[in-house]
Design a protein around this motif. Structure first.
Motif, PDB file in Angstrom:
ATOM      1  N   VAL A   1      -6.737   0.858 -10.369  1.00 29.49           N
ATOM      2  CA  VAL A   1      -6.175   0.313  -9.133  1.00 29.49           C
ATOM      3  C   VAL A   1      -5.995   1.436  -8.123  1.00 29.49           C
ATOM      4  O   VAL A   1      -5.462   2.496  -8.446  1.00 29.49           O
ATOM      5  CB  VAL A   1      -4.819  -0.365  -9.406  1.00 29.49           C
ATOM      6  CG1 VAL A   1      -4.169  -0.803  -8.092  1.00 29.49           C
ATOM      7  CG2 VAL A   1      -5.003  -1.556 -10.341  1.00 29.49           C
ATOM      8  N   GLN A   2      -6.434   1.187  -6.918  1.00 26.19           N
ATOM      9  CA  GLN A   2      -6.248   2.155  -5.820  1.00 26.19           C
ATOM     10  C   GLN A   2      -5.605   1.460  -4.640  1.00 26.19           C
ATOM     11  O   GLN A   2      -5.883   0.301  -4.375  1.00 26.19           O
ATOM     12  CB  GLN A   2      -7.589   2.763  -5.414  1.00 26.19           C
ATOM     13  CG  GLN A   2      -8.197   3.673  -6.475  1.00 26.19           C
ATOM     14  CD  GLN A   2      -9.432   4.392  -5.978  1.00 26.19           C
ATOM     15  OE1 GLN A   2     -10.234   3.829  -5.239  1.00 26.19           O
ATOM     16  NE2 GLN A   2      -9.585   5.634  -6.384  1.00 26.19           N
ATOM     17  N   LEU A   3      -4.745   2.199  -3.973  1.00 27.34           N
ATOM     18  CA  LEU A   3      -4.032   1.665  -2.818  1.00 27.34           C
ATOM     19  C   LEU A   3      -4.305   2.554  -1.618  1.00 27.34           C
ATOM     20  O   LEU A   3      -4.161   3.775  -1.698  1.00 27.34           O
ATOM     21  CB  LEU A   3      -2.525   1.612  -3.093  1.00 27.34           C
ATOM     22  CG  LEU A   3      -2.086   0.785  -4.307  1.00 27.34           C
ATOM     23  CD1 LEU A   3      -0.616   1.005  -4.599  1.00 27.34           C
ATOM     24  CD2 LEU A   3      -2.366  -0.682  -4.070  1.00 27.34           C
ATOM     25  N   GLN A   4      -4.664   1.936  -0.510  1.00 25.19           N
ATOM     26  CA  GLN A   4      -4.960   2.666   0.725  1.00 25.19           C
ATOM     27  C   GLN A   4      -4.059   2.145   1.817  1.00 25.19           C
ATOM     28  O   GLN A   4      -4.195   1.003   2.261  1.00 25.19           O
ATOM     29  CB  GLN A   4      -6.428   2.481   1.106  1.00 25.19           C
ATOM     30  CG  GLN A   4      -6.847   3.244   2.341  1.00 25.19           C
ATOM     31  CD  GLN A   4      -6.824   4.744   2.139  1.00 25.19           C
ATOM     32  OE1 GLN A   4      -7.287   5.255   1.131  1.00 25.19           O
ATOM     33  NE2 GLN A   4      -6.248   5.460   3.101  1.00 25.19           N
ATOM     34  N   ALA A   5      -3.158   3.015   2.252  1.00 28.35           N
ATOM     35  CA  ALA A   5      -2.204   2.632   3.288  1.00 28.35           C
ATOM     36  C   ALA A   5      -2.633   3.162   4.648  1.00 28.35           C
ATOM     37  O   ALA A   5      -3.307   4.187   4.750  1.00 28.35           O
ATOM     38  CB  ALA A   5      -0.817   3.151   2.933  1.00 28.35           C
ATOM     39  N   SER A   6      -2.200   2.475   5.687  1.00 28.07           N
ATOM     40  CA  SER A   6      -2.486   2.907   7.050  1.00 28.07           C
ATOM     41  C   SER A   6      -1.402   2.376   7.975  1.00 28.07           C
ATOM     42  O   SER A   6      -0.627   1.488   7.606  1.00 28.07           O
ATOM     43  CB  SER A   6      -3.855   2.389   7.496  1.00 28.07           C
ATOM     44  OG  SER A   6      -3.877   0.973   7.476  1.00 28.07           O
TER      45      SER A   6
END
Length: 114
Positions: A1-6
């Protein structure tokens, strides 16, 4: 699982920002997603979390000002932050928990100028 925030940035007190986070990998419908934050010299704290069914929980300090939402089909979670205060300044981390495992995004800086 990968999470990419912006979505972090610099905003004056009283202003608004919206953070977004996209999760990739094998995401199950029972997962909980949310946001934590860590200010300089302080421990990481929960800001808001949301279940796949839409149940939400907020830190007392952000109730009435922040709103968390989630698109389960797209595996995204957002945090609308209004009436920002200088004490909201922190690095905000996207979070996902499923089957006892916790996953974190890379963090996005939110700075509120007074």
């Amino acid at each position: 699982v990968q999470l990419q925030a912006s979505g972090g940035g610099l905003v004056p007190a009283g202003g608004s920002l919206r953070l977004s986070c996209a999760a990739s990998g094998r995401i199950f419908s029972t997962s909980v997603m949310g946001w934590y934050r860590q200010a300089p010299g302080k421990q990481r704290e929960m800001v808001a979390i949301i279940s796949s069914g839409g149940t939400t929980m907020y830190a007392d300090s952000v109730k009435g000002r922040f709103t968390i939402s989630r698109d389960t089909a797209k595996n995204t979670v957002s945090l609308q932050m209004n009436s920002l205060k200088s004490e909201d300044t922190a690095v905000y981390y996207c979070y996902l928990r499923q089957f006892g495992a916790s996953y974190w995004g890379q963090g996005t800086q939110v700075t509120v100028s007074s």
